[in-house]
Every structure is written in structure tokens, then in C-alpha cells.
Design an enzyme around this catalytic site. Structure first.
Site, PDB file in Angstrom:
ATOM      1  CG  HIS A 267      -2.050   0.870   1.272  1.00  0.00           C
ATOM      2  ND1 HIS A 267      -2.394   1.666   0.227  1.00  0.00           N
ATOM      3  CD2 HIS A 267      -2.943   1.156   2.269  1.00  0.00           C
ATOM      4  CE1 HIS A 267      -3.440   2.411   0.560  1.00  0.00           C
ATOM      5  NE2 HIS A 267      -3.789   2.122   1.806  1.00  0.00           N
ATOM      6  CG  HIS A 306      -3.844   0.846  -8.618  1.00  0.00           C
ATOM      7  ND1 HIS A 306      -5.180   0.836  -8.328  1.00  0.00           N
ATOM      8  CD2 HIS A 306      -3.249   1.641  -7.701  1.00  0.00           C
ATOM      9  CE1 HIS A 306      -5.388   1.617  -7.298  1.00  0.00           C
ATOM     10  NE2 HIS A 306      -4.231   2.109  -6.884  1.00  0.00           N
ATOM     11  CG  ASP A 362       3.105   4.270  -4.363  1.00  0.00           C
ATOM     12  OD1 ASP A 362       3.075   5.292  -3.667  1.00  0.00           O
ATOM     13  OD2 ASP A 362       2.233   3.387  -4.310  1.00  0.00           O
TER      14      ASP A 362
HETATM   15  C1  LIG Z   1      -0.974  -3.102  -6.358  1.00  0.00           C
HETATM   16  C2  LIG Z   1      -1.122  -4.623  -6.322  1.00  0.00           C
HETATM   17  C3  LIG Z   1      -1.102  -5.068  -4.821  1.00  0.00           C
HETATM   18  C4  LIG Z   1      -2.445  -5.022  -6.955  1.00  0.00           C
HETATM   19  O1  LIG Z   1      -2.604  -6.368  -6.815  1.00  0.00           O
HETATM   20  P1  LIG Z   1      -3.841  -7.202  -7.403  1.00  0.00           P
HETATM   21  O2  LIG Z   1      -4.904  -6.324  -7.920  1.00  0.00           O
HETATM   22  O3  LIG Z   1      -4.202  -8.192  -6.367  1.00  0.00           O
HETATM   23  O4  LIG Z   1      -3.212  -7.876  -8.674  1.00  0.00           O
HETATM   24  P2  LIG Z   1      -2.723  -9.367  -8.763  1.00  0.00           P
HETATM   25  O5  LIG Z   1      -1.764  -9.665  -7.635  1.00  0.00           O
HETATM   26  O6  LIG Z   1      -3.935 -10.241  -8.886  1.00  0.00           O
HETATM   27  O7  LIG Z   1      -1.919  -9.350 -10.124  1.00  0.00           O
HETATM   28  C5  LIG Z   1      -2.378  -9.894 -11.356  1.00  0.00           C
HETATM   29  C6  LIG Z   1      -1.184 -10.510 -12.085  1.00  0.00           C
HETATM   30  O8  LIG Z   1      -0.186  -9.509 -12.300  1.00  0.00           O
HETATM   31  C7  LIG Z   1       1.019  -9.840 -11.612  1.00  0.00           C
HETATM   32  N1  LIG Z   1       1.509  -8.622 -10.977  1.00  0.00           N
HETATM   33  C8  LIG Z   1       0.779  -7.696 -10.292  1.00  0.00           C
HETATM   34  N2  LIG Z   1       1.555  -6.672  -9.911  1.00  0.00           N
HETATM   35  C9  LIG Z   1       2.804  -6.964 -10.357  1.00  0.00           C
HETATM   36  C10 LIG Z   1       4.034  -6.288 -10.279  1.00  0.00           C
HETATM   37  N3  LIG Z   1       4.120  -5.116  -9.649  1.00  0.00           N
HETATM   38  N4  LIG Z   1       5.113  -6.869 -10.830  1.00  0.00           N
HETATM   39  C11 LIG Z   1       5.025  -8.057 -11.482  1.00  0.00           C
HETATM   40  N5  LIG Z   1       3.875  -8.741 -11.604  1.00  0.00           N
HETATM   41  C12 LIG Z   1       2.780  -8.206 -11.041  1.00  0.00           C
HETATM   42  C13 LIG Z   1       0.622 -10.879 -10.567  1.00  0.00           C
HETATM   43  O9  LIG Z   1       1.701 -11.721 -10.228  1.00  0.00           O
HETATM   44  C14 LIG Z   1      -0.481 -11.591 -11.314  1.00  0.00           C
HETATM   45  O10 LIG Z   1       0.116 -12.455 -12.248  1.00  0.00           O
HETATM   46  P3  LIG Z   1      -0.529 -13.908 -12.573  1.00  0.00           P
HETATM   47  O11 LIG Z   1      -1.873 -13.611 -13.161  1.00  0.00           O
HETATM   48  O12 LIG Z   1       0.430 -14.552 -13.509  1.00  0.00           O
HETATM   49  O13 LIG Z   1      -0.620 -14.614 -11.241  1.00  0.00           O
HETATM   50  C15 LIG Z   1       0.027  -5.333  -7.093  1.00  0.00           C
HETATM   51  O14 LIG Z   1       0.005  -4.917  -8.447  1.00  0.00           O
HETATM   52  C16 LIG Z   1       1.384  -5.059  -6.464  1.00  0.00           C
HETATM   53  O15 LIG Z   1       1.768  -5.747  -5.519  1.00  0.00           O
HETATM   54  N6  LIG Z   1       2.148  -4.044  -6.998  1.00  0.00           N
HETATM   55  C17 LIG Z   1       3.439  -3.696  -6.439  1.00  0.00           C
HETATM   56  C18 LIG Z   1       3.262  -2.881  -5.177  1.00  0.00           C
HETATM   57  C19 LIG Z   1       2.792  -1.478  -5.471  1.00  0.00           C
HETATM   58  O16 LIG Z   1       3.342  -0.768  -6.319  1.00  0.00           O
HETATM   59  N7  LIG Z   1       1.777  -1.050  -4.715  1.00  0.00           N
HETATM   60  C20 LIG Z   1       1.271   0.335  -4.786  1.00  0.00           C
HETATM   61  C21 LIG Z   1      -0.146   0.380  -5.209  1.00  0.00           C
HETATM   62  S1  LIG Z   1      -0.643   2.073  -5.451  1.00  0.00           S
END
Ligand SMILES: CC(C)(COP(=O)(O)OP(=O)(O)OC[C@H]1O[C@@H](n2cnc3c(N)ncnc32)[C@H](O)[C@@H]1OP(=O)(O)O)[C@@H](O)C(=O)NCCC(=O)NCCS
Length: 439
Positions: A267, A306, A362
Site C-alpha cells: 500500500h 494497481h 508510487d
Molecule cells: C498493487 C497490487 C497489490 C495489486 O494487486 P492485485 O490487484 O491483487 O493484482 P494481482 O496480484 O492479482 O496481479 C495480477 C497478475 O499480475 C502480476 N503482478 C501484479 N503486480 C505486479 C508487479 N508489480 N510486478 C510483477 N507482476 C505483477 C501478478 O503476479 C499476477 O500475475 P498472474 O496472473 O500470472 O498470477 C500489485 O500490483 C502489487 O503488488 N504491486 C506492487 C506494489 C505497489 O506498487 N503497490 C502500490 C499500489 S498504489
């Protein structure tokens, strides 16, 4: 057209008409779907609330597919261009942009709630010199609950307003003091002649000069970052604010809980992680190899992806523009080249395109904060300051919403059925409890 959902329960061959309102069905309407009369009724299972609306809200609108973000109807791009953060905070809390007279009064009120009780300063002094500023902020905001016990009366609108002013006013002071504590500098008292952001900079960076004068480009860049972070509808920390607030805990404790949720790397902690990631990558030449490791599932690309924006994050665009302005004053950030290369490769790579992974807010905010002179540990604290306005607007909406009750999700129980107690002498170690802690 009938505005309802027809559901057939194949177990009993019974059909149900579930009303649809505002594009949603009420989960409670499913409770009538039963296999037997003494059955509890059908539940919805939605870990992480992927498809569940927990409230009605008129504060922030997001269309993730179109990349739209609006506060109280106003596009984020227009607010970032024309407003100050404090004006936006007024908008979030009151629902309308202020007139000049209302703005003057709001500024006066907020700036007259920026001081901390002297005992709170002593509390801060108790932290170790290397305590994480976010831990200090969470604890200090929670401690304010003891300074203002009247905050418990959450049903009195005037009392609520008083606490809102206190929280918006004191957040920069606490944030600045966590920094001064970590470097061993004396705390600087607020200066009410300065704007909200300039005063924050004053409390952070004033040394022996009689009057602190903020660099206007840096102050404006920071103010824009505050506007972009002020609210984001039902994100993880806002959900915590509403959940804790639903038990009628006071707003200081609810805000502390929300800030704790914000501290996580998935987050608000993400921008800190972006900088660490850029450090690990080290140079532009190492970017392709790093991307391969991300694609192999070794770790995530921080600052990418996101939950709701699957097209682009509108805040990331504004930040990119603001970053250009800032870097002209501060000089570029050495890590910018690595970030740009990372973005370029990721945006053209099938893995990221297929999963709709774009830079989020971010990705660039950390580089800007670093160029302004902040250490990565301070980044989430800088996020918490403006988000406090959003949390409080959401909290106020929650308290005034007659449909809301104490938040209490259901579960699907997966544990043992009833079993009899076993005396200690007859118990066996199971695989589940074999984890050993090394001392
Ligand atoms: C923001 C976040 C938590 C959203 O998660 P979410 O909606 O649950 O998305 P998911 O985890 O279901 O991701 C979908 C797919 O994309 C991949 N993915 C998501 N974010 C990724 C990233 N930053 N880098 C690489 N792969 C990523 C996941 O592994 C998943 O792959 P799969 O379908 O092969 O399993 C996630 O994108 C993340 O952890 N990002 C990095 C942290 C970040 O920048 N957070 C700030 C948010 S403002």
C-alpha cells in the site's frame, strides 16, 4: 426491463428474484436462498473484497478502466493544476470547494491546531534514534486519543469538526517531528504565517535562520503530491478507517489504525520499496536481467500494477509532469535513468501488457521525495499527511450513514468439527506446529 436478477438454486429447483440497485445486489438478499428451512442461507465469498461494495460514498470516483479519478466530481488533473492541498482537503471534508471567506476561515482554523501538547513531544523523545518514522507516527497519532478524551463523542457534529481540524493540523507537525527526532535536531514550532505545506517544510528543515523561506517550486511540487494522495475511495487503509470507525472508536485511534494499514509495502509503503528496488538494480544495464526475474515470479516490480487502474494511473501522469518541474530546481535523481529504462522495457513487454501493469503513483513519487531531500523511511509518512483528509472525510460519511453498522464480515469455517479435549500427556506433535524459533 425488470431490474432484478433471477437466480435458480439447482439444489432445490427454487428460483429467486433479487433486486438490482445501482448495479449491485444486496448480499443479504441471498440469505433467503436455503437448501433446508434451518439452513443459514447463502453467503457471498469475497476475500480481499474484489467485488463487494461496503458503502455508498459521494467523495471519490474512480473508473479504473478509463483512468479517471475525481474528488467530489472534480477531475484530479484540474484540482492538481488550480488548487492548494488545503483547499482540496476542504473539498473532501465539506463536499464543495470553499469561497475565499470559507478558505480564510479554514486556513485559520487548521493553522491554529498545528501545535502538539508538550507531553506528546516527550512521548516522541522516548523512541530510539533509529525508530521507523511510520511506527512513530502511528503511535503518536494513537497517543493523541489520550490527550483529547472528548474525541470519543463522535455523534456530535461540532465535536467531530474539532477533531478533524486537530488531525489535519497536527499531522504535518508529528511527521516533521519524527524526522527531527531521527536526526537529533530540536523540534521546530509551527509558523502560522506560512501555508500548510510551507509550514511543514519549515518544521522539517528550519535551522538557525530567523524565518524559514520555502523554495516555491519544491513547495508546489510537494503540495501537488499531497493533492494526488488525499483520497482514493475504498483502498486498504480507508477500509481500515471505516472498519475501526464503525466500532465508534475515536478518530485519533481510527486514523492511527488506517496509518498502520498504509505502512505496508503493498500500500503506502510501495514508494519506499521502489527506491530500494532501484538501489538493488544499481544501473540501467541491469534492468533487462531484473525484468526477467520479475517475469519468472521471483518478486514484483514495485510501483507497478494497481487493484483498480488497469489502463493507467491518472496520478502517475501528473506526477511525471510535476517531477520534471521539480528536477529543474533540484537537479535530476541518479536513479531516474534506471526508473525510465524500467518503465520503457516494462511497458513494451508482453508480460506487463497482458496483465495490464502500468506505473502507479508510487513509481515516481519516491524519486521526487528523494530529490527534495527525504529519506525513503519518510515516504509513507508523507503519504499519511494528505490521506488523513480523505480518511476523515470517509469517517465522517460513515458516522452519518444510517445504513452503516459495526463492520463484521462472515467466514467460511474450514477447521475441525467438534472434538474432545486431550490431556497434555497424551498429545502428539503434529506437522502444523513444528515451526521452531531460533534463540
Ligand atoms: C498493487 C497490487 C497489490 C495489486 O494487486 P492485485 O490487484 O491483487 O493484482 P494481482 O496480484 O492479482 O496481479 C495480477 C497478475 O499480475 C502480476 N503482478 C501484479 N503486480 C505486479 C508487479 N508489480 N510486478 C510483477 N507482476 C505483477 C501478478 O503476479 C499476477 O500475475 P498472474 O496472473 O500470472 O498470477 C500489485 O500490483 C502489487 O503488488 N504491486 C506492487 C506494489 C505497489 O506498487 N503497490 C502500490 C499500489 S498504489
Amino acid at each position: 426491463m425488470n431490474n432484478s436478477l433471477k437466480v435458480v438454486d439447482e439444489r432445490t429447483a427454487t428460483s429467486y428474484d433479487i433486486p438490482i440497485r445501482d448495479g449491485a445486489i444486496r448480499a443479504m438478499d441471498l440469505r433467503q436462498v436455503k437448501e433446508t428451512p434451518d439452513d443459514f442461507g447463502l453467503l457471498t465469498y469475497d476475500p480481499a473484497f474484489l467485488n463487494t461494495a461496503s458503502c455508498r460514498s459521494s467523495i471519490t470516483y474512480i473508473d479504473g478502466d478509463k483512468g479517471i479519478l475525481r474528488y467530489r466530481g472534480y477531475p484530479i488533473e484540474q484540482l492538481a493544476e488550480h488548487c492548494t492541498f488545503l483547499e482540496v482537503a476542504y473539498l473532501l471534508i465539506h463536499g464543495e470547494l470553499p469561497t475565499q471567506e470559507q478558505m480564510n476561515e479554514w486556513f485559520y482554523d487548521v493553522s491554529h491546531h498545528t501545535m502538539l501538547h508538550e507531553t506528546t513531544k516527550k512521548f516522541l523523545e522516548g523512541f530510539r534514534h533509529d525508530a521507523h518514522p511510520m511506527g512513530m507516527l502511528v503511535s503518536t497519532v494513537a497517543a493523541l486519543s489520550t490527550v483529547y478524551p472528548e474525541a470519543r463523542d463522535i455523534h456530535d457534529p461540532a465535536n467531530r469538526k474539532h477533531q478533524i481540524l486537530r488531525l489535519i493540523g497536527k499531522m504535518p507537525t508529528i511527521a516533521a517531528y519524527t524526522y527531527r527526532h531521527s536526526v537529533g535536531f530540536p523540534y521546530v514550532y509551527p509558523d502560522n504565517e506560512l501555508g500548510y505545506t510551507e509550514n511543514f517544510m519549515n518544521m522539517l528543515w528550519k535551522m538557525v535562520e530567523p524565518k524559514y523561506m520555502a523554495n516555491p517550486t519544491i513547495a508546489r511540487a510537494l503540495d501537488i503530491l499531497f493533492i494526488l494522495h488525499a483520497d482514493h475511495e475504498q483502498n486498504c487503509s480507508t477500509n481500515v478507517m471505516r472498519s475501526v470507525g464503525s466500532s465508534h472508536a475515536d478518530p485519533f485511534l481510527s486514523t492511527a489504525a488506517a496509518a498502520a494499514a498504509l505502512s505496508g509495502p503493498l500500500h503506502g509503503g510501495a514508494n519506499e520499496e521502489v527506491l530500494r528496488m532501484l538501489d538493488v538494480i544499481g544501473s540501467k544495464a541491469n534492468v533487462p536481467a531484473y525484468i526477467e526475474k520479475v517475469k519468472a515470479g521471483n518478486f514484483k516490480l514495485m510501483g507497478f500494477g494497481h487493484r483498480v487502474y488497469k489502463n493507467y494511473d491518472p496520478r502517475a501522469r501528473i506526477i511525471k509532469w510535476a517531477a520534471d518541474q521539480l528536477f529543474q530546481v533540484t537537479g535530476g535523481n541518479a536513479k531516474l535513468d534506471i526508473a525510465l529504462e524500467l518503465e520503457r522495457i516494462a511497458l513494451s513487454d508482453e508480460y506487463f501488457i497482458k496483465r495490464k501493469l502500468y506505473p502507479n503513483v508510487d513509481f515516481y513519487s519516491g524519486l521526487m521525495y528523494q530529490a527534495m531531500g527525504f529519506k525513503p523511511e519518510m515516504f509513507t509518512v508523507l503519504f499519511a499527511i494528505p490521506r488523513t483528509a480523505g480518511w476523515l472525510a470517509q469517517w465522517q460519511e460513515l458516522v452519518e450513514d444510517p445504513e452503516q453498522k459495526i463492520a463484521r464480515p462472515r467466514q467460511i469455517y474450514t477447521g475441525y468439527d467438534a472434538r474432545d479435549f486431550v490431556p497434555m500427556t497424551q498429545r502428539e506433535i503434529t506437522a502444523k506446529v513444528k515451526v521452531k524459533v531460533e534463540h
